[in-house]
Design a protein around this motif. Structure first.
Motif, short mmCIF file in Angstrom:
data_model
loop_
_atom_site.label_atom_id
_atom_site.label_comp_id
_atom_site.label_asym_id
_atom_site.label_seq_id
_atom_site.Cartn_x
_atom_site.Cartn_y
_atom_site.Cartn_z
N VAL A 113 -10.04 1.25 5.23
CA VAL A 113 -8.75 0.85 5.55
C VAL A 113 -8.63 0.71 7.07
N SER A 114 -8.13 -0.35 7.34
CA SER A 114 -7.68 -0.45 8.81
C SER A 114 -6.45 -1.04 9.06
N ALA A 115 -5.63 -0.09 9.73
CA ALA A 115 -4.05 -0.30 9.79
C ALA A 115 -3.62 -0.67 11.25
N GLY A 116 -4.44 -0.44 12.27
CA GLY A 116 -4.09 -0.41 13.75
C GLY A 116 -3.15 0.46 14.08
N LYS A 117 -2.42 1.35 13.17
CA LYS A 117 -1.65 2.44 13.53
C LYS A 117 -1.98 3.64 12.43
N PRO A 118 -1.50 4.89 12.81
CA PRO A 118 -1.76 6.00 11.68
C PRO A 118 -1.17 5.73 10.43
N VAL A 119 -1.66 5.71 9.29
CA VAL A 119 -0.87 5.66 8.15
C VAL A 119 -1.73 6.67 7.32
N VAL A 120 -1.14 7.18 6.27
CA VAL A 120 -1.91 8.05 5.15
C VAL A 120 -2.17 7.13 4.06
N ALA A 121 -3.74 7.81 3.57
CA ALA A 121 -4.17 6.89 2.66
C ALA A 121 -4.59 8.06 1.49
N GLY A 122 -4.30 7.38 0.09
CA GLY A 122 -4.46 8.41 -0.90
C GLY A 122 -4.73 7.36 -2.18
N ALA A 123 -5.05 7.94 -3.14
CA ALA A 123 -5.25 7.31 -4.27
C ALA A 123 -4.75 8.06 -5.62
N THR A 124 -4.26 7.22 -6.60
CA THR A 124 -3.75 7.93 -7.80
C THR A 124 -4.97 7.49 -8.98
N LEU A 125 -5.02 8.48 -10.03
CA LEU A 125 -5.66 8.02 -11.32
C LEU A 125 -4.64 7.78 -12.14
N ASN A 126 -4.60 6.75 -12.97
CA ASN A 126 -3.83 6.30 -14.01
C ASN A 126 -4.73 6.05 -15.38
N ASP A 127 -3.89 6.18 -16.35
CA ASP A 127 -4.42 6.05 -17.71
C ASP A 127 -4.33 4.48 -17.90
N GLN A 128 -4.70 4.11 -19.14
CA GLN A 128 -4.91 2.77 -19.75
C GLN A 128 -3.32 1.85 -19.78
N ASP A 129 -2.42 2.86 -19.83
CA ASP A 129 -0.96 2.47 -19.42
C ASP A 129 -0.50 2.37 -18.19
N GLY A 130 -1.45 2.60 -17.31
CA GLY A 130 -0.76 2.49 -15.76
C GLY A 130 -0.03 3.78 -15.41
N ARG A 131 -0.04 4.73 -16.05
CA ARG A 131 0.68 5.92 -15.80
C ARG A 131 0.04 7.07 -15.03
N LEU A 132 0.49 7.82 -14.12
CA LEU A 132 0.09 8.86 -13.47
C LEU A 132 0.58 10.12 -14.22
N ARG A 133 -0.27 10.71 -15.13
CA ARG A 133 0.00 11.75 -15.93
C ARG A 133 0.53 12.85 -15.33
#
Length: 645
Positions: A22-42
């Motif tokens: 990721v390159s944003a030019g200014k400080p940002v927070v980067a993260g990731a979520t794991l989701n099930d087959q319905d797209g839900r974060l359990r």
């Protein structure tokens, strides 16, 4: 070829182990979520963020920064996971921009482990949003793909998590903001750029080999500077553009080139720190140092080849003169010898001129690169250490000394090794065949070896985030206590050095158990099932005065740690005299061969991967009387106590 994605477009992924940059030019927070087959974060445990950066198969940055590298192993994800959403959010309470509309469009690239770019997406069209799902990796019919999403949320991270179905999303969003604000390096300046908002999206391979006696495959060869028939250097200013080595990466189609002042025709172009290809300043500096190393190896090879050619040609011409008895003596013979010597001198002078030209370029480049190196790459006497702060991310490499050749004079190239370490280290505490070791008292050599071990261990502790690296020390007879003082007195060690047979056996048994359990967890994909007493941080075991105080069982376990440990984060550093260890015979040879040998005094035992020169290695000892190492280790210990790690 890189796929330039637009919103909604997808692209298949060629491998399971990837990096997301990721390159944003200014400080940002980067993260990731794991989701099930319905797209839900359990559950909250299915999100990786600065306060909880590691999940099975996923690791993200610990801080807000302008550039991020997220590691993904799709095969290691839980079976219930069908999607991985990569999210970006603006940190709150740090005086930064309130929405992505105030920033240049972030760029997200999916790359292989070698830096090869698979797909790239520029997140455009954002306005008042302060959080965005940039891309998603999703599994369909057993195949993983990447899709450009670009879904923004004006309500920030909390609104994003609520949209994915997470209960109590606002509490988790507040915890993420608190983790960013309270981190030991929460305010990170973006890398230097030619123009604000302009980014190069083409990355250089990050798998460059480290210097050592058993190098990995080398990059494709490049034309060597100079040579036997090279013309003399042209008069005028030196051109620093390095025609044999590419510098910056090519911009993608449609991208705006970084702005730069027009060249001054009256002044030569000067070297620039970080002008190599790379995603971040750290990677550009790493690649630049590596390019300097290769250029120096090849230009020296060209010079040596030219001198050998000149010597061979003169010998042939002299043999021709001497082969005829009628021309061996007299004025004609003297004239032939003089002509042969003159041609030899001309060729050597021409080769030397080409070498001096290239050395001048590289010296000028080294003069601007060395002061720009971050602490992980810098010498102990660099001012960078005086501004040291405990990092939030592990660097891509670390300096393990310097390398030089006789033709270079005072020019030295930093020896950078990749992290995590792929091989353990053997610090030779005895005399070798080098001239330096033969002039040093054996007791002084042993002391210097102990100081080198402490300096390397201290640097490893300093360049890792809090709690991510643990050092264990075996000192069976207590002889290394004076050289271990910086580690012990600063409190950087979690436990005092182990002494006596019982202490040695206990530490080795504990690390062997850790290797066994982590290997089993990796094979069964059950990392969450590890016992709570297993320290999952990277481990370094320093073994002093080997083989004194070690029985056959301990030696066998050390061999096991050297062979199996690096793959699961356990590394070995032996401080030993090779001659004294000969008593174990062939049983010790595999251990010796598996470790990278370094010395406490200069020694020419390391070879480059291009032409195989024997480079003189100079150890990274701290300057005599310097307090920089104790001060750095005190900061490491203070940060560990502060954050309970």
């Amino acid at each position: 070829m890189t796929a330039e994605l637009v919103r909604g477009q997808n692209h298949p992924l060629p491998a399971s182990r990837l990096e997301i940059r990721v390159s944003a030019g200014k400080p940002v927070v980067a993260g990731a979520t794991l989701n099930d087959q319905d797209g839900r974060l359990r559950e909250p445990d299915w999100i990786a963020h600065p306060g909880s950066p590691r999940l099975p198969g996923l690791e993200v940055s610990r801080q807000a920064a302008a550039d991020h590298r997220l590691a993904v192993d799709l095969d290691a994800l839980p079976e219930a996971v069908h999607r991985v959403n990569v999210l970006l959010a603006l940190p709150t309470g740090v005086g930064g921009p309130l929405s992505f509309g105030a920033l240049a469009a972030p760029v997200v690239a999916v790359t292989g482990l070698d830096g090869t770019e698979v797909a790239c997406y520029t997140v455009t069209g954002l306005d008042a949003e302060s959080a965005v799902v940039a891309v998603e990796l999703y599994r369909r019919q057993g195949v993983w793909k990447v899709r450009a999403v670009g879904q923004g949320y004006a309500g920030g991270l909390a609104a994003m998590l609520e949209d994915q179905g997470l209960p109590r999303a606002r509490e988790l969003a507040a915890a993420v903001d608190e983790a960013v604000a309270s981190g030991p390096a929460c305010s990170v300046a973006p890398p230097a750029r030619a123009g604000d908002g302009n980014r190069s999206r083409r990355t250089a391979p990050v798998g460059a080999p480290g210097a050592g006696p058993e190098p990995r495959p080398a990059p494709p060869p490049r034309p060597a500077p100079g040579g036997p028939s090279a013309p003399p250097p042209p008069a005028g200013p030196v051109d620093y553009r390095h025609p044999g080595r590419g510098t910056t990466a090519a911009p993608p189609a449609g991208a705006t080139a970084p702005s730069a002042p027009p060249p001054d025709p009256g002044r030569p172009a000067g070297p620039v720190a970080g002008d190599a290809a790379g995603w971040s300043m750290e990677e550009r500096l790493y690649n630049q140092v590596w390019g300097m190393f290769e250029d120096l190896a090849r230009t020296t090879a060209a010079y040596r080849s030219a001198v050998d050619f000149a010597d061979s040609r003169m010998e042939q011409e002299l043999d021709t003169v001497l082969s005829d008895p009628r021309s061996r003596t007299g004025a004609a013979a003297d004239a032939a010898r003089a002509r042969a010597q003159a041609r030899h001198t001309e060729l050597v002078d021409r080769a030397r001129a080409a070498l001096e030209r290239d050395l001048g370029q590289l010296t000028a480049e080294s003069d601007v690169v060395e002061p720009a190196l971050p602490p992980a790459f810098a010498r102990w006497d660099s001012p960078a250490w005086h501004a040291y702060r405990v990092p939030m991310e592990t660097p891509m490499a670390m300096r393990l000394g310097d390398l030089g050749l006789p033709e270079h004079g005072g020019l030295r190239i930093p020896m950078l090794v990749r992290l995590p370490l792929e091989r353990g280290l053997w610090i030779d505490a005895g005399r070798t065949h080098s001239a330096a070791s033969l002039t040093v008292d054996p007791h002084e050599l042993r002391r210097l070896a102990g100081e080198l071990a402490t300096a390397v261990a201290g640097r490893l502790l300093a360049v890792h985030p809090v709690g991510d690296f643990t050092v264990h020390v075996l000192d069976p007879v207590g002889a290394a206590a004076p050289t271990l003082a910086p580690l012990v007195e600063s409190g950087a060690l979690r436990e005092p050095p182990a002494t006596g047979p019982g202490g040695v056996a206990s530490v080795i048994a504990r690390l062997t158990r850790r290797v066994d359990l982590v290997q089993m967890a990796v094979r069964t994909r059950a990392a969450d099932a590890l016992p709570p007493d297993v320290d999952t941080a990277e481990q370094l075991l320093i073994v002093h005065d080997f083989p004194h105080g070690f029985d056959d069982r301990a030696v066998t376990r050390l061999r096991y740690l050297a062979d199996e440990g690096p793959s699961v984060g356990v590394h070995l550093m032996m401080v030993a005299d090779r001659e004294e260890a000969q008593g174990y015979g062939p049983v010790l040879d595999p251990l010796w061969r598996s470790l990278l040998r370094i010395t406490p005094v200069p020694d020419d035992h390391l070879a480059d991967p291009w032409v195989g020169h024997a480079w003189t290695y100079e150890p990274p000892l701290t300057p005599r009387g310097s307090l920089i190492l104790p001060r750095v280790l005190e900061q490491v210990a203070r940060a560990r106590r502060q954050y309970g790690r």
